[in-house]
Design a protein around this motif. Structure first.
Motif, PDB file in Angstrom:
ATOM      1  N   PRO A  67     -14.800  -7.166-125.974  1.00 60.32           N
ATOM      2  CA  PRO A  67     -14.135  -7.109-127.356  1.00 60.32           C
ATOM      3  C   PRO A  67     -12.787  -7.013-127.309  1.00 60.32           C
ATOM      4  O   PRO A  67     -12.351  -7.503-128.233  1.00 60.32           O
ATOM      5  CB  PRO A  67     -14.680  -5.812-127.753  1.00 60.32           C
ATOM      6  N   GLU A  68     -11.932  -6.883-126.246  1.00 62.45           N
ATOM      7  CA  GLU A  68     -10.861  -6.806-126.234  1.00 62.45           C
ATOM      8  C   GLU A  68      -9.888  -8.458-126.380  1.00 62.45           C
ATOM      9  O   GLU A  68      -8.824  -8.632-126.361  1.00 62.45           O
ATOM     10  CB  GLU A  68     -10.016  -5.974-125.216  1.00 62.45           C
ATOM     11  N   PHE A  69     -10.911  -9.274-125.977  1.00 62.20           N
ATOM     12  CA  PHE A  69     -10.508 -10.696-125.897  1.00 62.20           C
ATOM     13  C   PHE A  69     -11.099 -11.278-127.072  1.00 62.20           C
ATOM     14  O   PHE A  69     -11.858 -10.673-127.910  1.00 62.20           O
ATOM     15  CB  PHE A  69     -11.138 -11.270-124.939  1.00 62.20           C
TER      16      PHE A  69
ATOM     17  N   GLU B  31      -4.739 -19.029-118.771  1.00 63.11           N
ATOM     18  CA  GLU B  31      -3.376 -19.581-119.441  1.00 63.11           C
ATOM     19  C   GLU B  31      -3.168 -19.023-120.662  1.00 63.11           C
ATOM     20  O   GLU B  31      -1.895 -18.343-121.144  1.00 63.11           O
ATOM     21  CB  GLU B  31      -3.171 -21.172-119.591  1.00 63.11           C
ATOM     22  N   PHE B  32      -3.974 -18.949-121.793  1.00 63.15           N
ATOM     23  CA  PHE B  32      -3.613 -18.517-123.233  1.00 63.15           C
ATOM     24  C   PHE B  32      -3.695 -16.908-123.061  1.00 63.15           C
ATOM     25  O   PHE B  32      -2.706 -16.243-123.378  1.00 63.15           O
ATOM     26  CB  PHE B  32      -4.496 -19.055-123.968  1.00 63.15           C
ATOM     27  N   LYS B  33      -4.769 -16.437-122.580  1.00 64.21           N
ATOM     28  CA  LYS B  33      -5.104 -14.888-122.771  1.00 64.21           C
ATOM     29  C   LYS B  33      -4.137 -14.202-121.932  1.00 64.21           C
ATOM     30  O   LYS B  33      -3.375 -13.077-122.152  1.00 64.21           O
ATOM     31  CB  LYS B  33      -6.432 -14.445-122.587  1.00 64.21           C
TER      32      LYS B  33
ATOM     33  N   GLN C   2      -0.847 -12.443-123.710  1.00 63.91           N
ATOM     34  CA  GLN C   2      -1.439 -10.916-123.903  1.00 63.91           C
ATOM     35  C   GLN C   2      -1.409 -10.326-122.742  1.00 63.91           C
ATOM     36  O   GLN C   2      -1.765  -9.198-123.064  1.00 63.91           O
ATOM     37  CB  GLN C   2      -2.799 -11.252-125.036  1.00 63.91           C
ATOM     38  N   GLY C   3      -1.313 -10.827-121.737  1.00 64.74           N
ATOM     39  CA  GLY C   3      -1.307  -9.941-120.412  1.00 64.74           C
ATOM     40  C   GLY C   3      -2.665  -9.487-120.173  1.00 64.74           C
ATOM     41  O   GLY C   3      -2.780  -8.530-119.521  1.00 64.74           O
ATOM     42  N   LYS C   4      -3.804  -9.968-120.513  1.00 66.48           N
ATOM     43  CA  LYS C   4      -5.039  -9.597-120.315  1.00 66.48           C
ATOM     44  C   LYS C   4      -5.811 -10.630-119.595  1.00 66.48           C
ATOM     45  O   LYS C   4      -5.455 -11.821-119.507  1.00 66.48           O
ATOM     46  CB  LYS C   4      -5.893  -9.658-121.816  1.00 66.48           C
ATOM     47  N   LYS C   5      -6.681 -10.014-118.607  1.00 66.28           N
ATOM     48  CA  LYS C   5      -7.359 -10.960-117.652  1.00 66.28           C
ATOM     49  C   LYS C   5      -8.947 -10.763-117.941  1.00 66.28           C
ATOM     50  O   LYS C   5      -9.535  -9.696-117.672  1.00 66.28           O
ATOM     51  CB  LYS C   5      -7.062 -10.500-116.318  1.00 66.28           C
ATOM     52  N   PHE C   6      -9.599 -11.894-117.809  1.00 65.77           N
ATOM     53  CA  PHE C   6     -10.790 -12.232-118.170  1.00 65.77           C
ATOM     54  C   PHE C   6     -11.338 -13.719-117.733  1.00 65.77           C
ATOM     55  O   PHE C   6     -10.604 -14.509-118.202  1.00 65.77           O
ATOM     56  CB  PHE C   6     -11.395 -11.862-119.453  1.00 65.77           C
TER      57      PHE C   6
END
Length: 144
Positions: A125-127, A87-89, A93-97
């Motif tokens: 690291p990108e998260f 939900e947040f990331k 931010q359009g990032k998936k993990f």
């Protein structure tokens, strides 16, 4: 978000479809190198580290928790990580993990648990490399 469970601790009443969707199983480590000071299994810790997990937090419970209350805490932490990862990331931010989470409850073999060590898989690291810690386990439920 998936909960990681030891094969021998997996509830046999969970359907195969639900198991594939929400859980990942790992085989139990060889026993024998448990730490006598805190009962946490060193074999388990080493095995989880080899699989990319790191210790997130360790809590001594203020009182013993039943299996039901411990499972509710596991679900709460899973929801917390789901919100953080998806939900947040993803939305902001359009990032998936997605994290995987493992709980080591103690004392082993007891119906009442009074300590827990929580592991999560390493965060890229990108998260946010350090998601905030979850709150401590709740007090025991009343019978009301």
């Amino acid at each position: 978000m998936k909960w990681v469970k030891l094969v021998d601790e997996m509830d046999p009443n969970i359907s195969t479809a639900e198991r594939k969707k929400f859980f990942e199983t790992i085989s139990s480590p060889k026993s024998g190198s448990g730490n006598k000071n805190n009962d946490f299994s060193l074999d388990l810790k080493e095995m989880l580290e080899k699989k990319g997990f790191e210790e997130w937090i360790t809590y001594p419970a203020t009182q013993s928790l039943s299996k039901k209350a411990a499972r509710k805490y596991e679900i709460f932490c899973g929801g917390f990580l789901y919100y953080h990862d998806v939900e947040f990331k993803l939305k902001l931010q359009g990032k998936k993990f997605e994290h995987k989470i493992f709980f080591e409850w103690l004392p082993k073999g007891s119906a009442k648990k009074n300590r827990v060590r929580v592991y999560i898989n390493s965060t890229p690291p990108e998260f946010n490399p350090n998601p905030p810690h979850p709150p401590p386990p709740p007090p025991p439920e009343s019978s009301n």
